[in-house]
Enzyme design. Structure first.
Site, PDB file in Angstrom:
ATOM      1  NE  ARG A   1      -4.180  -0.995  -0.136  1.00 13.92           N
ATOM      2  CZ  ARG A   1      -4.486  -1.993  -1.062  1.00 13.92           C
ATOM      3  NH1 ARG A   1      -3.345  -2.440  -1.731  1.00 13.92           N
ATOM      4  NH2 ARG A   1      -5.688  -2.742  -0.942  1.00 13.92           N
TER       5      ARG A   1
ATOM      6  CD  GLU B   1      -2.752   3.153  -5.468  1.00 15.82           C
ATOM      7  OE1 GLU B   1      -3.910   2.666  -5.748  1.00 15.82           O
ATOM      8  OE2 GLU B   1      -1.725   2.955  -5.104  1.00 15.82           O
TER       9      GLU B   1
ATOM     10  CG  HIS C   1      -2.905  -0.526  -6.756  1.00 18.72           C
ATOM     11  ND1 HIS C   1      -3.488   0.141  -5.893  1.00 18.72           N
ATOM     12  CD2 HIS C   1      -3.218  -1.857  -6.333  1.00 18.72           C
ATOM     13  CE1 HIS C   1      -3.944  -0.837  -4.974  1.00 18.72           C
ATOM     14  NE2 HIS C   1      -3.719  -1.942  -5.325  1.00 18.72           N
TER      15      HIS C   1
HETATM   16  P1  NAD Z   1      -2.268 -10.301   5.575  1.00 22.14           P
HETATM   17  O1  NAD Z   1      -3.230  -9.503   6.281  1.00 22.14           O
HETATM   18  O2  NAD Z   1      -2.132 -11.595   5.249  1.00 22.14           O
HETATM   19  O3  NAD Z   1      -0.656  -9.956   6.132  1.00 22.14           O
HETATM   20  C1  NAD Z   1      -0.241  -8.633   6.567  1.00 22.14           C
HETATM   21  C2  NAD Z   1       1.007  -8.967   7.681  1.00 22.14           C
HETATM   22  O4  NAD Z   1       1.213  -7.883   7.977  1.00 22.14           O
HETATM   23  C3  NAD Z   1       0.255  -9.895   8.682  1.00 22.14           C
HETATM   24  O5  NAD Z   1       0.887 -10.848   8.966  1.00 22.14           O
HETATM   25  C4  NAD Z   1       0.483  -8.637  10.039  1.00 22.14           C
HETATM   26  O6  NAD Z   1       0.870  -9.502  10.987  1.00 22.14           O
HETATM   27  C5  NAD Z   1       1.967  -7.808   9.392  1.00 22.14           C
HETATM   28  N1  NAD Z   1       1.891  -6.784  10.117  1.00 22.14           N
HETATM   29  C6  NAD Z   1       0.780  -5.948  10.533  1.00 22.14           C
HETATM   30  N2  NAD Z   1       1.422  -4.985  11.125  1.00 22.14           N
HETATM   31  C7  NAD Z   1       2.926  -4.886  10.917  1.00 22.14           C
HETATM   32  C8  NAD Z   1       3.788  -4.005  11.292  1.00 22.14           C
HETATM   33  N3  NAD Z   1       3.868  -2.980  11.824  1.00 22.14           N
HETATM   34  N4  NAD Z   1       5.273  -4.502  11.055  1.00 22.14           N
HETATM   35  C9  NAD Z   1       5.164  -5.914  10.371  1.00 22.14           C
HETATM   36  N5  NAD Z   1       4.174  -6.640  10.046  1.00 22.14           N
HETATM   37  C10 NAD Z   1       3.085  -6.161  10.382  1.00 22.14           C
HETATM   38  O7  NAD Z   1      -2.362  -9.349   4.370  1.00 22.14           O
HETATM   39  P2  NAD Z   1      -1.717  -9.762   2.803  1.00 22.14           P
HETATM   40  O8  NAD Z   1      -2.991 -10.268   2.183  1.00 22.14           O
HETATM   41  O9  NAD Z   1      -0.696 -10.465   2.812  1.00 22.14           O
HETATM   42  O10 NAD Z   1      -1.688  -8.177   2.070  1.00 22.14           O
HETATM   43  C11 NAD Z   1      -0.543  -7.451   2.350  1.00 22.14           C
HETATM   44  C12 NAD Z   1      -0.768  -6.200   1.766  1.00 22.14           C
HETATM   45  O11 NAD Z   1      -0.422  -6.192   0.360  1.00 22.14           O
HETATM   46  C13 NAD Z   1      -1.754  -5.438   2.113  1.00 22.14           C
HETATM   47  O12 NAD Z   1      -1.400  -3.920   2.430  1.00 22.14           O
HETATM   48  C14 NAD Z   1      -2.905  -5.594   1.010  1.00 22.14           C
HETATM   49  O13 NAD Z   1      -3.718  -4.514   0.737  1.00 22.14           O
HETATM   50  C15 NAD Z   1      -1.742  -5.613  -0.168  1.00 22.14           C
HETATM   51  N6  NAD Z   1      -2.176  -6.129  -1.526  1.00 22.14           N
HETATM   52  C16 NAD Z   1      -1.681  -5.250  -2.564  1.00 22.14           C
HETATM   53  C17 NAD Z   1      -2.148  -5.941  -3.818  1.00 22.14           C
HETATM   54  C18 NAD Z   1      -1.740  -5.029  -5.019  1.00 22.14           C
HETATM   55  O14 NAD Z   1      -2.664  -5.010  -6.005  1.00 22.14           O
HETATM   56  N7  NAD Z   1      -0.897  -4.248  -4.995  1.00 22.14           N
HETATM   57  C19 NAD Z   1      -2.489  -7.184  -3.683  1.00 22.14           C
HETATM   58  C20 NAD Z   1      -3.003  -7.863  -2.695  1.00 22.14           C
HETATM   59  C21 NAD Z   1      -2.659  -7.386  -1.609  1.00 22.14           C
HETATM   60  C1  MLT Z   2      -6.128  -5.549  -2.916  1.00 27.48           C
HETATM   61  O1  MLT Z   2      -6.206  -5.080  -1.656  1.00 27.48           O
HETATM   62  O2  MLT Z   2      -6.621  -6.752  -2.955  1.00 27.48           O
HETATM   63  C2  MLT Z   2      -5.188  -5.047  -3.977  1.00 27.48           C
HETATM   64  O3  MLT Z   2      -4.985  -3.853  -3.609  1.00 27.48           O
HETATM   65  C3  MLT Z   2      -5.867  -5.420  -5.207  1.00 27.48           C
HETATM   66  C4  MLT Z   2      -6.968  -4.552  -5.747  1.00 27.48           C
HETATM   67  O4  MLT Z   2      -7.953  -4.564  -5.496  1.00 27.48           O
HETATM   68  O5  MLT Z   2      -6.459  -4.078  -7.029  1.00 27.48           O
END
Ligand code: NAD
Ligand code: MLT
Length: 551
Positions: free
Chosen positions: A244, A273, A291
């Site tokens: 994010r 964004e 993204h």
């Molecule tokens: P998740 O909840 O499975 O994992 C997040 C992890 O971060 C958890 O294990 C949590 O304990 C840890 N965490 C929380 N606070 C923390 C801190 N201060 N320091 C270190 N670790 C900490 O989430 P996920 O499904 O693995 O997604 C991770 C990130 O990726 C999210 O921000 C999600 O929105 C993003 N994401 C982005 C895209 C994209 O399109 N770019 C796609 C999917 C997910």
């Molecule tokens: C998500 O949080 O799942 C990602 O940002 C992906 C998205 O919605 O495009």
């Protein structure tokens, strides 16, 4: 035939609004059950005006589902908000919960795609593929300029070892990288299973050649990586953010890139964004994608199908598997239990905001005393549900996708031991629910934080204890919690500072153990309090600490 026709009519009484692009498969599924409008260009004002006419709203990350939009929706028909993806940071979940609107997401649908995109960014960054591609296409043949580095044998530091972080770790190991990770909520056992060394935040920052961020964006992770953190990193480090925007302070990144401290950055996400005018976009050391982490056919189809199913279940008043903020209980239990569930959610959320940053939670111990603790009788049968409600709201502060179904499993995965104790014995209250966490805080060692609450009458939740101090505070809106030394000229100056800033105090409570000893002051305030004002309050003599919490 008549029966069929009327079934068809009832199916279509529900209306669903989709405001970000989702896959056709999901739309088809929704149309079997509801009328579906797809409006991809709505302004904030237009959405606010029309939302009340819909039972469900489905978004990705593009639509900001703000307090105003949710309030406008809840004044009408809105029952559920579906997020076709994992991150719910673009949805005001607190307001949705307060307004009884369920928020559902699709937490696992795009994990693999996001992890693969991270690896693509890692390799593109190390081998300068985007700039080499542009240079060759513009007619140049610059082999020396695009000299890269290998990733083999390099240290990859992962911040946030959740769903995506773990998948990135597995893939990076396949590339011959040494993976270290920081995640205060992951157990050593889970890290061992993944074959990853867990380390402290500062250690990961200081030993990694590449750093990849995978935390959710929360109040605690906002600008988790800023100037101070860049200073701790190795010279020539490369940073990847496919989680994010907002987790990295973009201004500080720019400075670190210009000084050469950071050799390169790969960004899929931005503080705003689309990012518009942003210096980082013009820098050669920075590679970017708009993204795209979840932008694969597979992930989009899965997210759209999951969210369609979840929204349909929610609109049928069934238990949605991925409900982020709501509980479903059998109708006959609901009446008596609901006020306790509300209290439990408030206690969990309060506790999450009171614990120090970057600490590992080892134990979450809930105790039920009095009527509520009478084992196997009446409400006492349902304490587990109340514990889950508390755990869910506690964990939701740190990670996305926690719900009533998975809260205990997630706690286990994070290595948090959840315990419950019950006793009929009680003094002063008819029922009391207390929750204590045992913590391990970097640089401080073991700590403990406790909050307790009760119901006044049948459904008036109150916070009655914070650590050892007896208070009586209504858990709603914004609250300032100050610990201080019980001496004259502390309470007055704090109230003056708030008054001077035009912040109205709606309620105040002071709890102390003994005259002149440590004490706690709880102020219900009618609005948020700026960082600057918080700093000023912290500067009042004999104040130890101040926290602003939102319940
Ligand atoms: P998740 O909840 O499975 O994992 C997040 C992890 O971060 C958890 O294990 C949590 O304990 C840890 N965490 C929380 N606070 C923390 C801190 N201060 N320091 C270190 N670790 C900490 O989430 P996920 O499904 O693995 O997604 C991770 C990130 O990726 C999210 O921000 C999600 O929105 C993003 N994401 C982005 C895209 C994209 O399109 N770019 C796609 C999917 C997910
Ligand atoms: C998500 O949080 O799942 C990602 O940002 C992906 C998205 O919605 O495009």
């Amino acid at each position: 035939m008549r029966a069929e026709a009327s079934k068809e009519e009832t199916k279509k009484t529900k209306r669903v609004l989709v405001t970000d692009h989702i896959s056709e498969e999901g739309i088809r599924k929704l149309k079997e059950f509801a009328e579906v409008d797809i409006e991809l260009e709505l302004s904030k004002e237009e959405l606010k005006r029309c939302i009340a006419g819909y039972d469900a709203l489905i978004v990705r990350s593009g639509t900001k589902v703000t307090k105003e939009i949710i309030e406008a929706g809840s004044d009408g028909k809105l029952k559920v908000i579906g997020r076709a993806g994992v991150g719910v940071d673009n949805i005001d979940v607190v307001t949705a919960t307060e307004r009884g609107i369920m928020v559902v997401n699709a937490p696992e649908a795009n994990t693999i795609s996001a992890a693969e995109h991270t690896i693509a960014m890692l390799l593109s960054l190390s081998r300068k593929i985007p700039t080499a591609n542009m240079s060759l296409k513009s007619g140049k043949w610059e082999r020396k300029k695009h000299m890269g580095v290998e990733v083999n044998d390099k240290v990859l530091g992962i911040i946030g070892l959740g769903r995506v972080g773990s998948e990135v770790a597995k893939r990076a190991k396949g590339l011959g990288m040494k993976v270290v990770a920081y995640d205060p909520f992951i157990s050593a056992e889970r890290a061992r299973e993944l074959g990853i060394v867990l380390s402290s935040f500062t250690e990961v920052l200081s030993i990694a050649d590449f750093i990849s961020l995978h935390t959710p964006l929360t109040k605690d992770t906002h600008h988790l990586i800023g100037g101070k953190e860049f200073e701790l990193m190795k010279d020539g480090v490369r940073v990847i953010n496919c989680a994010r925007g907002g987790i990295i302070d973009e201004g500080a990144l720019e400075v670190a890139l210009k000084s050469g401290k950071v050799a390169g950055a790969a960004l899929d996400v931005f503080e705003h964004e689309p990012p518009g005018e942003n210096e980082l976009l013009g820098m050669e050391e920075v590679i970017v994608t708009p993204h795209l982490g979840a932008s694969t056919e597979e992930a989009q189809k899965a997210a759209a199908m999951v969210i369609a199913e979840e929204v349909i279940e929610a609109l049928k008043n069934k238990t949605a598997r991925n409900a982020v903020n709501m509980i479903y209980v059998e109708e006959e239990l609901l009446g008596a239990l609901k006020p306790y569930l509300v209290l439990a959610e408030k206690l969990g959320r309060l506790l999450a905001q009171l614990i120090p940053k970057s600490c590992r939670v080892e134990q979450f111990s809930v105790s039920y005393e009095g009527e509520i603790g009478a084992s196997e009788a009446g409400l006492g049968k349902n304490t587990r549900l109340i514990t889950v409600a508390m755990l869910k709201s506690f964990l939701s502060w740190f990670t996305d996708g926690v719900n009533y179904v998975n809260a205990e499993a997630i706690a286990k995965k994070f290595g948090i031991k959840v315990t419950e104790s019950r006793t009929e014995d009680i003094e002063n209250f008819s029922s009391l629910i207390s929750v204590a966490t045992s913590l391990w805080a970097e640089g401080k060692g073991k700590e403990r934080k406790t909050v307790a609450g009760t119901l006044f009458g049948k459904n008036d939740p109150r916070i009655v204890k914070i650590d050892e101090y007896r208070v009586d505070a209504s858990p709603s809106g914004y609250m300032l919690i100050c610990s201080f030394l019980d001496k004259p000229r502390v309470i007055g100056p704090v109230c003056m500072i708030l008054g001077d800033r035009g912040i109205n105090i709606a309620g105040m409570q002071v709890g102390r153990e003994k005259v002149g000893g440590e004490a706690v002051m709880v102020l219900n305030v009618d609005g948020s309090v700026s960082e600057e004002t918080m700093e000023e309050i912290k500067g009042v003599e004999n104040i130890f600490d101040v926290k602003l919490v939102r319940l």
